[in-house]
Design an enzyme around this catalytic site. Structure first.
Site, PDB file in Angstrom:
ATOM      1  N   ARG A   1      47.006  98.252  80.501  1.00 53.05           N
ATOM      2  CA  ARG A   1      47.622  99.421  81.117  1.00 53.05           C
ATOM      3  C   ARG A   1      46.586 100.322  81.791  1.00 53.05           C
ATOM      4  O   ARG A   1      46.857 101.003  82.751  1.00 53.05           O
ATOM      5  CB  ARG A   1      48.404 100.213  80.072  1.00 53.05           C
ATOM      6  CG  ARG A   1      49.286 101.239  80.722  1.00 53.05           C
ATOM      7  CD  ARG A   1      49.893 102.247  79.797  1.00 53.05           C
ATOM      8  NE  ARG A   1      50.403 101.709  78.556  1.00 53.05           N
ATOM      9  CZ  ARG A   1      50.544 102.479  77.476  1.00 53.05           C
ATOM     10  NH1 ARG A   1      50.223 103.738  77.515  1.00 53.05           N
ATOM     11  NH2 ARG A   1      51.003 101.962  76.358  1.00 53.05           N
ATOM     12  N   TYR A   2      45.389 100.376  81.189  1.00 47.95           N
ATOM     13  CA  TYR A   2      44.323 101.199  81.759  1.00 47.95           C
ATOM     14  C   TYR A   2      43.281 100.261  82.362  1.00 47.95           C
ATOM     15  O   TYR A   2      43.016  99.196  81.797  1.00 47.95           O
ATOM     16  CB  TYR A   2      43.680 102.046  80.653  1.00 47.95           C
ATOM     17  CG  TYR A   2      44.682 102.890  79.901  1.00 47.95           C
ATOM     18  CD1 TYR A   2      45.247 104.005  80.495  1.00 47.95           C
ATOM     19  CD2 TYR A   2      45.082 102.540  78.617  1.00 47.95           C
ATOM     20  CE1 TYR A   2      46.172 104.776  79.816  1.00 47.95           C
ATOM     21  CE2 TYR A   2      46.016 103.304  77.928  1.00 47.95           C
ATOM     22  CZ  TYR A   2      46.549 104.419  78.533  1.00 47.95           C
ATOM     23  OH  TYR A   2      47.474 105.182  77.870  1.00 47.95           O
TER      24      TYR A   2
ATOM     25  N   ARG B   1      40.185  98.799  79.977  1.00 49.77           N
ATOM     26  CA  ARG B   1      40.334  98.272  78.625  1.00 49.77           C
ATOM     27  C   ARG B   1      41.675  97.570  78.450  1.00 49.77           C
ATOM     28  O   ARG B   1      42.664  97.959  79.060  1.00 49.77           O
ATOM     29  CB  ARG B   1      40.174  99.371  77.573  1.00 49.77           C
ATOM     30  CG  ARG B   1      41.108 100.567  77.738  1.00 49.77           C
ATOM     31  CD  ARG B   1      40.408 101.816  77.218  1.00 49.77           C
ATOM     32  NE  ARG B   1      41.276 102.981  77.063  1.00 49.77           N
ATOM     33  CZ  ARG B   1      41.564 103.823  78.061  1.00 49.77           C
ATOM     34  NH1 ARG B   1      41.143 103.578  79.293  1.00 49.77           N
ATOM     35  NH2 ARG B   1      42.315 104.890  77.840  1.00 49.77           N
TER      36      ARG B   1
ATOM     37  N   CYS C   1      51.782  92.208  59.734  1.00 51.27           N
ATOM     38  CA  CYS C   1      51.134  93.360  59.124  1.00 51.27           C
ATOM     39  C   CYS C   1      51.224  93.247  57.602  1.00 51.27           C
ATOM     40  O   CYS C   1      52.144  92.628  57.076  1.00 51.27           O
ATOM     41  CB  CYS C   1      51.793  94.658  59.569  1.00 51.27           C
ATOM     42  SG  CYS C   1      51.482  95.038  61.294  1.00 51.27           S
TER      43      CYS C   1
ATOM     44  N   CYS D   1      55.311  99.750  58.381  1.00 57.53           N
ATOM     45  CA  CYS D   1      55.492 101.193  58.444  1.00 57.53           C
ATOM     46  C   CYS D   1      56.844 101.451  59.099  1.00 57.53           C
ATOM     47  O   CYS D   1      57.145 100.891  60.154  1.00 57.53           O
ATOM     48  CB  CYS D   1      54.380 101.814  59.282  1.00 57.53           C
ATOM     49  SG  CYS D   1      52.732 101.278  58.759  1.00 57.53           S
TER      50      CYS D   1
ATOM     51  N   CYS E   1      56.878 102.510  62.818  1.00 55.03           N
ATOM     52  CA  CYS E   1      56.027 101.724  63.729  1.00 55.03           C
ATOM     53  C   CYS E   1      56.569 101.716  65.154  1.00 55.03           C
ATOM     54  O   CYS E   1      57.717 101.398  65.394  1.00 55.03           O
ATOM     55  CB  CYS E   1      55.912 100.297  63.225  1.00 55.03           C
ATOM     56  SG  CYS E   1      54.917  99.261  64.330  1.00 55.03           S
TER      57      CYS E   1
ATOM     58  N   ARG F   1      55.706  99.639  67.296  1.00 56.32           N
ATOM     59  CA  ARG F   1      55.812  98.245  67.732  1.00 56.32           C
ATOM     60  C   ARG F   1      56.759  97.474  66.830  1.00 56.32           C
ATOM     61  O   ARG F   1      56.644  96.268  66.666  1.00 56.32           O
ATOM     62  CB  ARG F   1      54.424  97.619  67.656  1.00 56.32           C
ATOM     63  CG  ARG F   1      53.887  97.312  69.021  1.00 56.32           C
ATOM     64  CD  ARG F   1      52.520  96.676  68.923  1.00 56.32           C
ATOM     65  NE  ARG F   1      51.618  97.402  69.795  1.00 56.32           N
ATOM     66  CZ  ARG F   1      50.376  97.721  69.489  1.00 56.32           C
ATOM     67  NH1 ARG F   1      49.854  97.378  68.334  1.00 56.32           N
ATOM     68  NH2 ARG F   1      49.651  98.381  70.349  1.00 56.32           N
TER      69      ARG F   1
ATOM     70  N   ASP G   1      56.191 108.085  68.192  1.00 58.95           N
ATOM     71  CA  ASP G   1      56.850 107.509  69.370  1.00 58.95           C
ATOM     72  C   ASP G   1      58.353 107.383  69.164  1.00 58.95           C
ATOM     73  O   ASP G   1      58.842 107.407  68.038  1.00 58.95           O
ATOM     74  CB  ASP G   1      56.232 106.138  69.678  1.00 58.95           C
ATOM     75  CG  ASP G   1      54.793 106.273  70.166  1.00 58.95           C
ATOM     76  OD1 ASP G   1      54.567 107.093  71.069  1.00 58.95           O
ATOM     77  OD2 ASP G   1      53.915 105.569  69.629  1.00 58.95           O
TER      78      ASP G   1
ATOM     79  N   ASP H   1      52.066 109.224  73.665  1.00 58.71           N
ATOM     80  CA  ASP H   1      52.138 108.077  74.555  1.00 58.71           C
ATOM     81  C   ASP H   1      53.460 108.197  75.296  1.00 58.71           C
ATOM     82  O   ASP H   1      54.528 108.077  74.690  1.00 58.71           O
ATOM     83  CB  ASP H   1      52.074 106.775  73.741  1.00 58.71           C
ATOM     84  CG  ASP H   1      51.201 105.756  74.420  1.00 58.71           C
ATOM     85  OD1 ASP H   1      51.358 105.590  75.641  1.00 58.71           O
ATOM     86  OD2 ASP H   1      50.382 105.130  73.727  1.00 58.71           O
TER      87      ASP H   1
ATOM     88  N   LYS I   1      48.817 107.523  77.606  1.00 60.13           N
ATOM     89  CA  LYS I   1      48.541 108.474  76.529  1.00 60.13           C
ATOM     90  C   LYS I   1      47.948 109.739  77.104  1.00 60.13           C
ATOM     91  O   LYS I   1      47.000 109.669  77.873  1.00 60.13           O
ATOM     92  CB  LYS I   1      47.472 107.862  75.617  1.00 60.13           C
ATOM     93  CG  LYS I   1      47.984 107.269  74.355  1.00 60.13           C
ATOM     94  CD  LYS I   1      46.792 106.932  73.467  1.00 60.13           C
ATOM     95  CE  LYS I   1      47.043 105.653  72.725  1.00 60.13           C
ATOM     96  NZ  LYS I   1      46.984 104.480  73.606  1.00 60.13           N
TER      97      LYS I   1
HETATM   98  C1  LIG Z   1      46.350 103.370  73.245  1.00 57.61           C
HETATM   99  C2  LIG Z   1      46.095 102.296  74.173  1.00 57.61           C
HETATM  100  C3  LIG Z   1      44.789 101.958  74.549  1.00 57.61           C
HETATM  101  C4  LIG Z   1      43.583 102.674  74.006  1.00 57.61           C
HETATM  102  O1  LIG Z   1      43.516 103.965  74.506  1.00 57.61           O
HETATM  103  P1  LIG Z   1      42.290 104.897  74.129  1.00 57.61           P
HETATM  104  O2  LIG Z   1      42.695 106.238  74.679  1.00 57.61           O
HETATM  105  O3  LIG Z   1      41.080 104.329  74.780  1.00 57.61           O
HETATM  106  O4  LIG Z   1      42.156 104.887  72.638  1.00 57.61           O
HETATM  107  C5  LIG Z   1      44.611 100.941  75.444  1.00 57.61           C
HETATM  108  N1  LIG Z   1      45.662 100.262  75.962  1.00 57.61           N
HETATM  109  C6  LIG Z   1      46.919 100.583  75.636  1.00 57.61           C
HETATM  110  C7  LIG Z   1      48.031  99.822  76.266  1.00 57.61           C
HETATM  111  C8  LIG Z   1      47.182 101.604  74.723  1.00 57.61           C
HETATM  112  O5  LIG Z   1      48.439 101.881  74.388  1.00 57.61           O
HETATM  113  S1  SF4 Z   2      52.123 100.990  62.387  1.00 55.28           S
HETATM  114 FE1  SF4 Z   2      53.127  99.035  62.909  1.00 55.28          FE
HETATM  115  S2  SF4 Z   2      51.458  97.742  63.673  1.00 55.28           S
HETATM  116 FE2  SF4 Z   2      50.499  99.423  62.496  1.00 55.28          FE
HETATM  117  S3  SF4 Z   2      50.310  98.630  60.367  1.00 55.28           S
HETATM  118 FE3  SF4 Z   2      52.229  99.774  60.484  1.00 55.28          FE
HETATM  119  S4  SF4 Z   2      53.750  98.170  60.929  1.00 55.28           S
HETATM  120 FE4  SF4 Z   2      51.747  97.299  61.469  1.00 55.28          FE
END
Ligand SMILES: *Cc1c(COP(=O)(O)O)cnc(C)c1O
Ligand code: SF4
Length: 348
Positions: free
Chosen positions: A89-90, A93, A102, A106, A109, A111, A270, A307, A314
């Site tokens: 996305r960025y 990175r 996991c 959580c 979560c 995700r 989120d 986010d 973010k």
């Molecule tokens: C959170 C996130 C990152 C890391 O972001 P930082 O601000 O560098 O910690 C990188 N890619 C994605 C898709 C993210 O959601």
């Molecule tokens: S927040 Fe989601 S991805 Fe992170 S440890 Fe908990 S269940 Fe796993």
């Protein structure tokens, strides 16, 4: 020590939920996986209906209520996944997600639609394709292993991935996001720490939300990593009924800093489906962050971030202290909330 719990029946058998709730919670577990480690289960006081550890890991019937603003892809990752296991996305990175498993699930979560038994693990070929994606893009400066929890991979597989990234000249930083040092700290053994070793910078970001999670075993796990020269950061999620008060956040961030972990992000929760009962408002979050500033060491101040839904990224959403007006110039608020002209008004 008891063994890991991975079902509602096991939760009931261990006394963590009452038998009366078992039937309704089976429906929740059918939608979102349930798992809790012995380390976390031992921290729960079953007599406390508001236990902050239980709230994070034990299923709740309210998870079946979906608020209109909630989404199966709350931060819009899916549109940024060019190959399986990569989120880009960025520009500088990428996320690399080798696994969907996991050690705990959580309940908040972000995700939750992608992790758990319904998710897919990368095959060896898919992992290679993900690494090829990174190899082909010199703008990728940092690779962030997340998931699923990357520390659940065997030390052998972790080492292979670290070595593969070590060999890509333009990758300067390898970052892990993990909850294992908190929820199953003994897994961070000498072999795992050794697998992380690289000449490049390797950072580990630990997910912790409540000061009670910082057990002696977690502290020992952190020490094994810092002793190996690995810098540690933390990320926490602001959660209603878990850590949404200044005293709890202060104890959490102080506890982390005292184990050589620098608080990095405090995430606004989120808009994942079925998590409304765990979310605070942005105004409350900003007030909490404001309450810490000036009263608690600067080392204990993470960035409060949101986010944005839709993949917009973010952004820091903490209080802003500086305001500009064309008429009076800058006004800056001090930690006590008193406003000051900046620079100070010159005397006539
Ligand atoms: C959170 C996130 C990152 C890391 O972001 P930082 O601000 O560098 O910690 C990188 N890619 C994605 C898709 C993210 O959601
Ligand atoms: S927040 Fe989601 S991805 Fe992170 S440890 Fe908990 S269940 Fe796993």
């Amino acid at each position: 020590m008891t063994k890991a719990i991975r079902s509602v029946a096991e939760l009931a058998a261990s006394g963590l939920i009452s038998p009366a709730r078992e039937a309704e919670l089976v429906a929740v577990a059918a939608r979102y996986d349930v798992a809790i480690t012995p380390t976390m289960a031992a921290l729960i006081d079953p007599a406390d209906p508001a236990d902050p550890i239980a709230r994070q890991f034990l299923p709740d019937i309210r998870e079946l209520d979906i608020a209109p603003e909630e989404n199966v892809d709350p931060i819009g990752d899916h549109a940024f996944s060019p190959v399986k296991g990569i989120v880009h996305r960025y520009p500088d990175r990428v996320l690399l997600k080798p696994s969907h498993v996991c050690p705990v699930y959580c309940r908040f979560c972000f995700r939750r639609e992608d992790v758990g038994s319904g998710g897919e693990m990368l095959t060896a070929d898919e992992l290679e394709a993900a690494l090829d994606y990174i190899r082909a893009r010199p703008e990728i400066w940092e690779v962030i292993l997340t998931g699923g929890d990357p520390f659940l991979l065997s030390a052998r597989r972790l080492k292979e991935i670290v070595q593969a990234l070590e060999a890509i000249p333009h990758v300067a930083v390898i970052r892990f996001h993990t909850r294992i040092p908190i929820v199953d700290p003994d897994l961070v053994d000498a072999e795992l720490v050794d697998a992380l070793a690289a000449e490049k910078a390797v950072y580990v970001v630990i997910h912790a939300n409540h000061p009670r999670e910082l057990t002696a075993a977690a502290r020992a796990a952190a020490l094994r990593m810092t002793s190996a020269g690995i810098p540690l950061l933390s990320q926490s999620v602001l959660l209603k009924g878990v850590n949404d008060d200044a005293a709890t956040l202060t104890a959490l961030f102080r506890g982390l800093v005292a184990m050589r972990v620098k608080p990095y992000y405090l995430h606004h929760a989120d808009l994942a489906q079925g998590t409304a009962h765990l979310r605070t408002g942005l105004a409350e979050g900003r007030e909490l962050v404001r309450a810490l500033r000036g009263r608690v060491s600067g080392l204990c101040q993470p960035d409060y971030v949101l986010d944005l839904p839709g993949g917009h990224g973010k952004v820091p959403v903490g209080p802003s202290y500086a305001n500009f007006s064309g008429k009076t110039g800058w006004t800056v608020e001090d930690p006590q909330g008193i406003e000051h002209a900046y620079p100070p008004q010159s005397r006539p």
